[in-house]
Design a protein around this motif. Structure first.
Motif, PDB file in Angstrom:
ATOM      1  N   GLY A   1     -12.714   9.610  55.378  1.00  0.00           N
ATOM      2  CA  GLY A   1     -11.730   9.197  54.375  1.00  0.00           C
ATOM      3  C   GLY A   1     -12.094   7.864  53.748  1.00  0.00           C
ATOM      4  O   GLY A   1     -11.924   7.670  52.536  1.00  0.00           O
ATOM      5  N   LEU A   2     -12.602   6.954  54.563  1.00  0.00           N
ATOM      6  CA  LEU A   2     -13.049   5.661  54.045  1.00  0.00           C
ATOM      7  C   LEU A   2     -14.205   5.851  53.066  1.00  0.00           C
ATOM      8  O   LEU A   2     -14.225   5.247  51.985  1.00  0.00           O
ATOM      9  N   LEU A   3     -15.165   6.693  53.436  1.00  0.00           N
ATOM     10  CA  LEU A   3     -16.306   6.959  52.556  1.00  0.00           C
ATOM     11  C   LEU A   3     -15.856   7.623  51.256  1.00  0.00           C
ATOM     12  O   LEU A   3     -16.430   7.377  50.195  1.00  0.00           O
ATOM     13  N   ALA A   4     -14.831   8.466  51.342  1.00  0.00           N
ATOM     14  CA  ALA A   4     -14.334   9.132  50.138  1.00  0.00           C
ATOM     15  C   ALA A   4     -13.808   8.117  49.126  1.00  0.00           C
ATOM     16  O   ALA A   4     -13.995   8.271  47.915  1.00  0.00           O
ATOM     17  N   VAL A   5     -13.179   7.057  49.618  1.00  0.00           N
ATOM     18  CA  VAL A   5     -12.707   6.000  48.718  1.00  0.00           C
ATOM     19  C   VAL A   5     -13.890   5.303  48.058  1.00  0.00           C
ATOM     20  O   VAL A   5     -13.877   5.013  46.852  1.00  0.00           O
ATOM     21  N   LEU A   6     -14.944   5.067  48.828  1.00  0.00           N
ATOM     22  CA  LEU A   6     -16.107   4.348  48.299  1.00  0.00           C
ATOM     23  C   LEU A   6     -16.898   5.183  47.299  1.00  0.00           C
ATOM     24  O   LEU A   6     -17.658   4.624  46.494  1.00  0.00           O
ATOM     25  N   THR A   7     -16.747   6.508  47.332  1.00  0.00           N
ATOM     26  CA  THR A   7     -17.446   7.332  46.334  1.00  0.00           C
ATOM     27  C   THR A   7     -16.977   7.003  44.923  1.00  0.00           C
ATOM     28  O   THR A   7     -17.704   7.230  43.960  1.00  0.00           O
ATOM     29  N   ARG A   8     -15.788   6.455  44.789  1.00  0.00           N
ATOM     30  CA  ARG A   8     -15.274   6.082  43.472  1.00  0.00           C
ATOM     31  C   ARG A   8     -16.051   4.896  42.899  1.00  0.00           C
ATOM     32  O   ARG A   8     -15.992   4.632  41.703  1.00  0.00           O
ATOM     33  N   THR A   9     -16.768   4.164  43.755  1.00  0.00           N
ATOM     34  CA  THR A   9     -17.591   3.052  43.293  1.00  0.00           C
ATOM     35  C   THR A   9     -19.028   3.483  43.033  1.00  0.00           C
ATOM     36  O   THR A   9     -19.869   2.655  42.680  1.00  0.00           O
ATOM     37  N   GLY A  10     -19.322   4.765  43.259  1.00  0.00           N
ATOM     38  CA  GLY A  10     -20.669   5.275  43.044  1.00  0.00           C
ATOM     39  C   GLY A  10     -21.425   5.601  44.309  1.00  0.00           C
ATOM     40  O   GLY A  10     -22.553   6.104  44.249  1.00  0.00           O
ATOM     41  N   LEU A  11     -20.845   5.338  45.483  1.00  0.00           N
ATOM     42  CA  LEU A  11     -21.525   5.638  46.739  1.00  0.00           C
ATOM     43  C   LEU A  11     -21.778   7.134  46.868  1.00  0.00           C
ATOM     44  O   LEU A  11     -20.878   7.951  46.666  1.00  0.00           O
TER      45      LEU A  11
END
Length: 273
Positions: free
Chosen positions: A161-171
């Motif tokens: 879930g944490l990584l899913a949030v960071l995908t919005r920054t391009g991760l």
């Protein structure tokens, strides 16, 4: 994250691999480096460095060091003196969590128990969002949801879930990383020896926007601050038998000493050549 691995870790750096490489070499650890989306890089310990919650190379009778402590030290060492933050993600049989390091600021982290029970402070998530420049409304709401009870989410689901949030920054983690397979565009970070490491590290800094801080009064002030901060950190890590934090302190002192020496050598050459 390999769902079958009982213990694991990765480091996410908010910059390109070319900027990460010379700093990661100073860790003198077997690592794999790859791009992880626009403006992101990922470092993964190569091979199987984690066994039963301790470092595989720990000697007979040596005190085991938890994966979170080692990764926290690595993240701090990478972030010190850099212009980009480093996020360490880790998991073992009992817990999972993260540590975010950014410059000289105190690292921030959060932990979940194996069943997903939150075991951290809510303020950590807001600090996390602020330091990574996340959306103060939408992203913070998503992060705060990870701090509330959820019987259907275990610790690794919280990390996803944490990584899913960071995908919005391009991760975008490399293909195959989740499955523990070889992944494309990965390179081994190898230790080149002190002479080449110092040359590459200082050369990269001098050609960057930090160049004015490499020579002159500001450079000497920065080096002095690194020496002053590194000594107590190294002593604190040694007292707690934390190799990661002790290494971060030693690295700080090494950067400070090298900064003073480099400034003196450069100023002593004709025309600064």
């Amino acid at each position: 994250m390999d769902a079958t691995s009982p213990v694991g870790a990765l480091l996410l750096c908010r910059t390109v691999p070319d900027a990460v490489r010379p700093v990661a070499q100073l860790l003198r650890e077997p690592l794999l480096l790859a791009p992880a989306g626009p403006g992101w890089s990922v470092l993964v310990p190569e091979g199987e460095p984690w066994q039963g919650g301790r470092r595989a190379r720990a000697g007979e009778g040596e005190r085991a060091e938890p994966v979170d402590r080692v990764l926290g030290g690595w993240a701090t060492a990478l972030a010190v003196g850099s212009t980009w933050p480093v996020l360490a993600l880790w998991w073992d049989g009992d817990r999972a969590g993260y540590t975010l390091a950014s410059g000289f600021r105190r690292p921030v982290g959060y932990v979940w128990l194996a069943d997903g029970t939150p075991a951290g402070e809510d303020e950590a998530m807001r600090t996390f969002a602020d330091r990574l420049g996340l959306d103060p409304v939408l992203d913070v709401q998503s992060l705060e949801a990870l701090t509330r009870p959820d019987p259907d989410a275990d610790a690794r689901a919280r990390l996803r879930g944490l990584l899913a949030v960071l995908t919005r920054t391009g991760l975008a983690l490399p293909a195959g990383l989740d499955a523990g397979e070889d992944w494309e565009n990965a390179e081994r970070v190898e230790w080149p020896g002190w002479r080449d490491a110092v040359r590459v590290d200082l050369g990269a800094v001098e050609s960057s926007r930090l160049g004015p801080w490499v020579r002159g009064p500001r450079a000497r002030a920065l080096a002095g601050a690194q020496l002053a901060a590194g000594l107590p950190l190294a002593l604190w890590g040694a007292a707690r038998r934390s190799g990661g934090w002790a290494f971060a302190g030693v690295l700080l002192m090494a950067h400070g000493a090298l900064g003073l020496a480099y400034d003196r050598v450069r100023e002593g050459r004709p025309g600064g050549e």
